[in-house]
Design a protein around this motif. Structure first.
Motif, PDB file in Angstrom:
ATOM      1  N   GLY A  86     -22.434   9.640   3.912  1.00 28.59           N
ATOM      2  CA  GLY A  86     -22.988   9.636   2.568  1.00 28.59           C
ATOM      3  C   GLY A  86     -21.994   9.946   1.466  1.00 28.59           C
ATOM      4  N   GLU A  87     -20.733  10.164   1.816  1.00 28.80           N
ATOM      5  CA  GLU A  87     -19.691  10.486   0.837  1.00 28.80           C
ATOM      6  C   GLU A  87     -18.704   9.326   0.742  1.00 28.80           C
ATOM      7  OE1 GLU A  87     -18.885  13.805  -0.552  1.00 28.80           O
ATOM      8  OE2 GLU A  87     -20.867  14.467   0.063  1.00 28.80           O
ATOM      9  N   LEU A  88     -18.205   9.073  -0.451  1.00 25.18           N
ATOM     10  CA  LEU A  88     -17.137   8.085  -0.619  1.00 25.18           C
ATOM     11  C   LEU A  88     -15.815   8.724  -0.230  1.00 25.18           C
ATOM     12  CD1 LEU A  88     -17.888   6.230  -3.968  1.00 25.18           C
ATOM     13  CD2 LEU A  88     -17.880   5.281  -1.674  1.00 25.18           C
ATOM     14  N   VAL A  89     -15.053   8.030   0.630  1.00 20.61           N
ATOM     15  CA  VAL A  89     -13.783   8.539   1.115  1.00 20.61           C
ATOM     16  C   VAL A  89     -12.700   7.496   0.829  1.00 20.61           C
ATOM     17  CG1 VAL A  89     -12.523   9.313   3.166  1.00 20.61           C
ATOM     18  CG2 VAL A  89     -14.959   9.805   2.954  1.00 20.61           C
ATOM     19  N   VAL A  90     -11.597   7.923   0.233  1.00 26.60           N
ATOM     20  CA  VAL A  90     -10.465   7.026   0.007  1.00 26.60           C
ATOM     21  C   VAL A  90      -9.749   6.835   1.339  1.00 26.60           C
ATOM     22  CG1 VAL A  90      -8.262   6.722  -1.197  1.00 26.60           C
ATOM     23  CG2 VAL A  90     -10.190   7.775  -2.380  1.00 26.60           C
ATOM     24  N   THR A  91      -9.581   5.575   1.740  1.00 22.55           N
ATOM     25  CA  THR A  91      -8.962   5.284   3.038  1.00 22.55           C
ATOM     26  C   THR A  91      -7.596   4.633   2.913  1.00 22.55           C
ATOM     27  OG1 THR A  91     -10.089   3.154   3.161  1.00 22.55           O
ATOM     28  CG2 THR A  91     -11.181   5.036   4.203  1.00 22.55           C
ATOM     29  N   GLY A  92      -7.172   4.293   1.706  1.00 21.79           N
ATOM     30  CA  GLY A  92      -5.861   3.678   1.540  1.00 21.79           C
ATOM     31  C   GLY A  92      -5.808   2.795   0.312  1.00 21.79           C
ATOM     32  N   THR A  93      -4.952   1.770   0.395  1.00 27.34           N
ATOM     33  CA  THR A  93      -4.706   0.865  -0.720  1.00 27.34           C
ATOM     34  C   THR A  93      -4.849  -0.573  -0.247  1.00 27.34           C
ATOM     35  OG1 THR A  93      -3.125   2.425  -1.663  1.00 27.34           O
ATOM     36  CG2 THR A  93      -2.985   0.163  -2.444  1.00 27.34           C
ATOM     37  N   THR A  94      -5.536  -1.388  -1.018  1.00 22.96           N
ATOM     38  CA  THR A  94      -5.642  -2.814  -0.725  1.00 22.96           C
ATOM     39  C   THR A  94      -4.556  -3.537  -1.515  1.00 22.96           C
ATOM     40  OG1 THR A  94      -8.015  -2.682  -0.376  1.00 22.96           O
ATOM     41  CG2 THR A  94      -7.128  -4.842  -0.877  1.00 22.96           C
ATOM     42  N   LEU A  95      -3.817  -4.392  -0.838  1.00 20.05           N
ATOM     43  CA  LEU A  95      -2.819  -5.225  -1.499  1.00 20.05           C
ATOM     44  C   LEU A  95      -3.376  -6.627  -1.634  1.00 20.05           C
ATOM     45  CD1 LEU A  95       0.468  -4.060   0.275  1.00 20.05           C
ATOM     46  CD2 LEU A  95      -0.553  -3.218  -1.841  1.00 20.05           C
ATOM     47  N   LEU A  96      -3.234  -7.191  -2.833  1.00 17.79           N
ATOM     48  CA  LEU A  96      -3.772  -8.508  -3.127  1.00 17.79           C
ATOM     49  C   LEU A  96      -2.652  -9.494  -3.425  1.00 17.79           C
ATOM     50  CD1 LEU A  96      -6.589  -7.397  -5.613  1.00 17.79           C
ATOM     51  CD2 LEU A  96      -6.783  -7.749  -3.143  1.00 17.79           C
ATOM     52  N   HIS A  97      -2.922 -10.761  -3.118  1.00 11.42           N
ATOM     53  CA  HIS A  97      -2.005 -11.832  -3.506  1.00 11.42           C
ATOM     54  C   HIS A  97      -2.106 -12.018  -5.016  1.00 11.42           C
ATOM     55  CE1 HIS A  97      -0.993 -13.097   0.542  1.00 11.42           C
ATOM     56  NE2 HIS A  97      -2.274 -13.079   0.871  1.00 11.42           N
ATOM     57  N   GLN A 102       6.277  -7.774   3.017  1.00 13.33           N
ATOM     58  CA  GLN A 102       6.991  -9.044   3.147  1.00 13.33           C
ATOM     59  C   GLN A 102       6.217 -10.012   4.039  1.00 13.33           C
ATOM     60  OE1 GLN A 102      10.806  -7.303   4.461  1.00 13.33           O
ATOM     61  NE2 GLN A 102      11.769  -8.424   2.768  1.00 13.33           N
ATOM     62  N   LYS A 103       5.686  -9.519   5.127  1.00 13.85           N
ATOM     63  CA  LYS A 103       4.935 -10.359   6.065  1.00 13.85           C
ATOM     64  C   LYS A 103       3.752 -11.023   5.369  1.00 13.85           C
ATOM     65  CE  LYS A 103       2.060 -10.030  10.191  1.00 13.85           C
ATOM     66  NZ  LYS A 103       1.399  -9.125  11.114  1.00 13.85           N
ATOM     67  N   HIS A 104       3.084 -10.288   4.488  1.00 14.33           N
ATOM     68  CA  HIS A 104       1.892 -10.794   3.806  1.00 14.33           C
ATOM     69  C   HIS A 104       2.207 -11.397   2.435  1.00 14.33           C
ATOM     70  CE1 HIS A 104      -0.881  -9.325   6.853  1.00 14.33           C
ATOM     71  NE2 HIS A 104      -0.111  -8.256   6.927  1.00 14.33           N
ATOM     72  N   GLU A 105       3.497 -11.505   2.117  1.00 13.30           N
ATOM     73  CA  GLU A 105       3.966 -12.096   0.865  1.00 13.30           C
ATOM     74  C   GLU A 105       3.310 -11.487  -0.369  1.00 13.30           C
ATOM     75  OE1 GLU A 105       4.319 -16.349   0.763  1.00 13.30           O
ATOM     76  OE2 GLU A 105       5.313 -16.418   2.717  1.00 13.30           O
ATOM     77  N   VAL A 106       3.394 -10.164  -0.450  1.00 12.05           N
ATOM     78  CA  VAL A 106       2.955  -9.440  -1.636  1.00 12.05           C
ATOM     79  C   VAL A 106       4.133  -8.601  -2.136  1.00 12.05           C
ATOM     80  CG1 VAL A 106       0.492  -9.392  -1.126  1.00 12.05           C
ATOM     81  CG2 VAL A 106       1.950  -7.591  -0.223  1.00 12.05           C
ATOM     82  N   ALA A 107       4.102  -8.268  -3.396  1.00  9.52           N
ATOM     83  CA  ALA A 107       5.228  -7.554  -4.012  1.00  9.52           C
ATOM     84  C   ALA A 107       4.725  -6.368  -4.834  1.00  9.52           C
ATOM     85  CB  ALA A 107       6.025  -8.526  -4.885  1.00  9.52           C
ATOM     86  N   PRO A 108       4.294  -5.285  -4.178  1.00 11.91           N
ATOM     87  CA  PRO A 108       3.710  -4.164  -4.910  1.00 11.91           C
ATOM     88  C   PRO A 108       4.709  -3.106  -5.385  1.00 11.91           C
ATOM     89  CG  PRO A 108       3.515  -3.760  -2.576  1.00 11.91           C
ATOM     90  CD  PRO A 108       4.165  -5.115  -2.729  1.00 11.91           C
TER      91      PRO A 108
END
Length: 171
Positions: free
Chosen positions: A7-18, A134-140
């Motif tokens: 029932g609680e919101l938990v931060v689990t990480g970061t989403t990387l987008l194209h 690099q594998k997922h071709e994102v540049a964060p």
């Protein structure tokens, strides 16, 4: 990235987008902390916990953990183009506060050994995050901003396809 847990919101990480906003991959909390470090975003301390090789300090596998906060970092980037191949060299000087270690250690005699073990693990884990991006071709990381500011002539060659250039780069 968040999820509901009991029932609680938990931060689990970061989403990387194209670039077009589609999902590329996710980073867990540890990888997200390393992303902040690579982005040179150290306004707040960055907490990390590493599992070190147990044989280094003659301890049990489950006790071979060290936790620390990164408080200050100086990052220097150098970029080079040889032909069409990009090389990015990242040098970091990191100041940490050791918070916890689960094994016995004579800090007077073994502090340099602990420092080297943390340095090696930090380097390995940062490289893993970079390789994942690099594998997922994102540049964060903001490397493109650095390239544009310090190596504009070469930046212009790859600006339209920066994520591909970064995914093929040696970092």
């Amino acid at each position: 990235e968040m999820r509901v847990d009991n029932g609680e919101l938990v931060v689990t990480g970061t989403t990387l987008l194209h670039k077009d906003g589609t999902y590329a991959t996710s980073l867990n909390n540890q990888e997200s902390s390393l992303l902040l470090l690579l982005q040179n975003n150290t306004k707040n301390p960055i907490p990390l916990t590493f599992h070190l090789p147990s044989e280094l300090f003659h301890t049990d596998e489950e006790m071979s953990y060290v936790s620390f906060n990164i408080n200050k970092v100086n990052v220097n980037f150098k970029s080079e183009f040889e032909g069409n191949h990009l090389t990015i060299d990242i040098q970091m000087k990191v100041q940490i506060d050791l918070m916890e270690r689960l094994f016995t250690l004579d800090m007077e005699k073994q502090s340099k050994q602990l420092e080297q073990a943390i340095e090696d693990e930090l380097k390995k884990e940062c490289q893993d995050v970079i390789k994942k991006a690099q594998k997922h071709e994102v540049a964060p990381f903001g490397f493109g901003i650095y390239m544009r500011a310090h190596n504009y002539k070469n930046w212009k060659k790859v600006e339209d396809n920066w994520t591909k250039a970064l995914s093929d780069a040696t970092v």
